[in-house]
Structure formats: C-alpha cells, structure tokens
Design a protein around this motif. Structure first.
Motif, PDB file in Angstrom:
ATOM      1  N   ASP A  25       0.831  -1.212   0.000  1.00 56.11           N
ATOM      2  CA  ASP A  25       0.000   0.000   0.000  1.00 56.11           C
ATOM      3  C   ASP A  25       0.860   1.254   0.000  1.00 56.11           C
ATOM      4  O   ASP A  25       0.595   2.199  -0.753  1.00 56.11           O
ATOM      5  N   LYS A  28       2.709   1.720  -3.365  1.00 54.17           N
ATOM      6  CA  LYS A  28       1.786   2.230  -4.394  1.00 54.17           C
ATOM      7  C   LYS A  28       1.537   3.722  -4.205  1.00 54.17           C
ATOM      8  O   LYS A  28       1.507   4.488  -5.170  1.00 54.17           O
ATOM      9  N   TYR A  29       1.353   4.128  -2.946  1.00 54.22           N
ATOM     10  CA  TYR A  29       1.111   5.543  -2.633  1.00 54.22           C
ATOM     11  C   TYR A  29       2.284   6.401  -3.099  1.00 54.22           C
ATOM     12  O   TYR A  29       2.103   7.379  -3.819  1.00 54.22           O
ATOM     13  N   ASN A  31       4.727   5.651  -5.221  1.00 52.59           N
ATOM     14  CA  ASN A  31       4.965   5.551  -6.664  1.00 52.59           C
ATOM     15  C   ASN A  31       3.935   6.319  -7.484  1.00 52.59           C
ATOM     16  O   ASN A  31       4.232   6.769  -8.586  1.00 52.59           O
ATOM     17  N   ALA A  32       2.734   6.486  -6.963  1.00 53.19           N
ATOM     18  CA  ALA A  32       1.686   7.207  -7.700  1.00 53.19           C
ATOM     19  C   ALA A  32       1.829   8.719  -7.583  1.00 53.19           C
ATOM     20  O   ALA A  32       1.291   9.456  -8.418  1.00 53.19           O
ATOM     21  N   MET A  33       2.542   9.195  -6.569  1.00 54.79           N
ATOM     22  CA  MET A  33       2.695  10.642  -6.405  1.00 54.79           C
ATOM     23  C   MET A  33       3.648  11.205  -7.450  1.00 54.79           C
ATOM     24  O   MET A  33       4.708  10.642  -7.704  1.00 54.79           O
ATOM     25  N   THR A  34       3.230  12.302  -8.048  1.00 54.11           N
ATOM     26  CA  THR A  34       4.073  13.016  -9.000  1.00 54.11           C
ATOM     27  C   THR A  34       4.033  14.497  -8.637  1.00 54.11           C
ATOM     28  O   THR A  34       3.304  14.912  -7.727  1.00 54.11           O
ATOM     29  N   ASN A  37       0.434  15.365  -9.110  1.00 59.30           N
ATOM     30  CA  ASN A  37      -0.583  14.421  -8.672  1.00 59.30           C
ATOM     31  C   ASN A  37      -0.244  13.903  -7.276  1.00 59.30           C
ATOM     32  O   ASN A  37       0.508  12.932  -7.132  1.00 59.30           O
ATOM     33  N   LYS A  38      -0.781  14.559  -6.266  1.00 62.75           N
ATOM     34  CA  LYS A  38      -0.534  14.149  -4.888  1.00 62.75           C
ATOM     35  C   LYS A  38      -1.821  13.799  -4.152  1.00 62.75           C
ATOM     36  O   LYS A  38      -1.839  12.906  -3.313  1.00 62.75           O
ATOM     37  N   PRO A  41      -3.454  10.057  -5.108  1.00 58.91           N
ATOM     38  CA  PRO A  41      -2.828   8.927  -4.426  1.00 58.91           C
ATOM     39  C   PRO A  41      -3.125   8.905  -2.925  1.00 58.91           C
ATOM     40  O   PRO A  41      -3.328   7.830  -2.340  1.00 58.91           O
ATOM     41  N   ASN A  44      -6.665   7.662  -2.533  1.00 59.95           N
ATOM     42  CA  ASN A  44      -6.701   6.219  -2.786  1.00 59.95           C
ATOM     43  C   ASN A  44      -6.142   5.435  -1.608  1.00 59.95           C
ATOM     44  O   ASN A  44      -6.684   4.381  -1.244  1.00 59.95           O
TER      45      ASN A  44
END
Length: 96
Positions: A25, A28-29, A31-34, A37-38, A41, A44
């Motif tokens: 979990d 994934k959190y 790795n999804a942050m850019t 895009n915070k 994630p 989610n």
C-alpha cells in the motif's frame, strides 16, 4: 520487501477509523505521487486501507483536499519506523 503490516486508528471528529497499511500500500502511494498528482494517491491510500465497513463514513471527510493530505500524512507518520539518525556535517578544515 518486509511483511510489516501496521494497523493505525485515527479519530476524526467523534468517529474512529482503522486503516491497515502494508508495504505494498505504501509503495503504491509513493509511486503514484508526482509533481502534479498528490491528492489522488493520498485519497486512494485512505479509501483502500480503511476498514471496508467504515469506508462510507470516511468519504464525507475526503471532500477537502487539505484534510486528505493531512490524514495521509498522519498514516505515514504512524507507519514509519522509528529511526535514530544523525546527519554528520563536513569538517570545516580542508584535507591537505
């Protein structure tokens, strides 16, 4: 990867919410942050790790993006291991 599973309970208002975090979990959190895009994630992470029967009660608290980020940060603070580390500063003297 460690099998470190951690249960974290957050009290939001007068309700308690229990989140179960695993290394997957958290990975994934992160790795999804850019850069742009915070919030998604973080949202989610909260929705997927809260106990299923508490999900509907949690969702009204996720309408404010600042609240989403604060709650995700609280989860990460509790999930993180306690690390005792000191940053060594370089010496002011030059090696000759």
């Amino acid at each position: 990867m460690s099998t470190d599973v951690r249960e974290v309970t957050l009290e939001i208002g007068d309700k308690e919410f229990t989140f179960t975090l695993t290394p997957v979990d958290v990975t994934k959190y992160f790795n999804a942050m850019t850069q742009t895009n915070k919030v998604a994630p973080a949202n989610n992470l909260l929705v997927t790790t809260v106990e299923q029967e508490q999900r509907a009660s949690l969702k009204p608290h996720l309408g404010n993006v600042v609240m989403v980020m604060q709650l995700a940060n609280l989860l990460m603070e509790e999930y993180a291991p306690d690390v005792e580390a000191v940053v060594k500063k370089p010496s002011d003297t030059l090696n000759a």
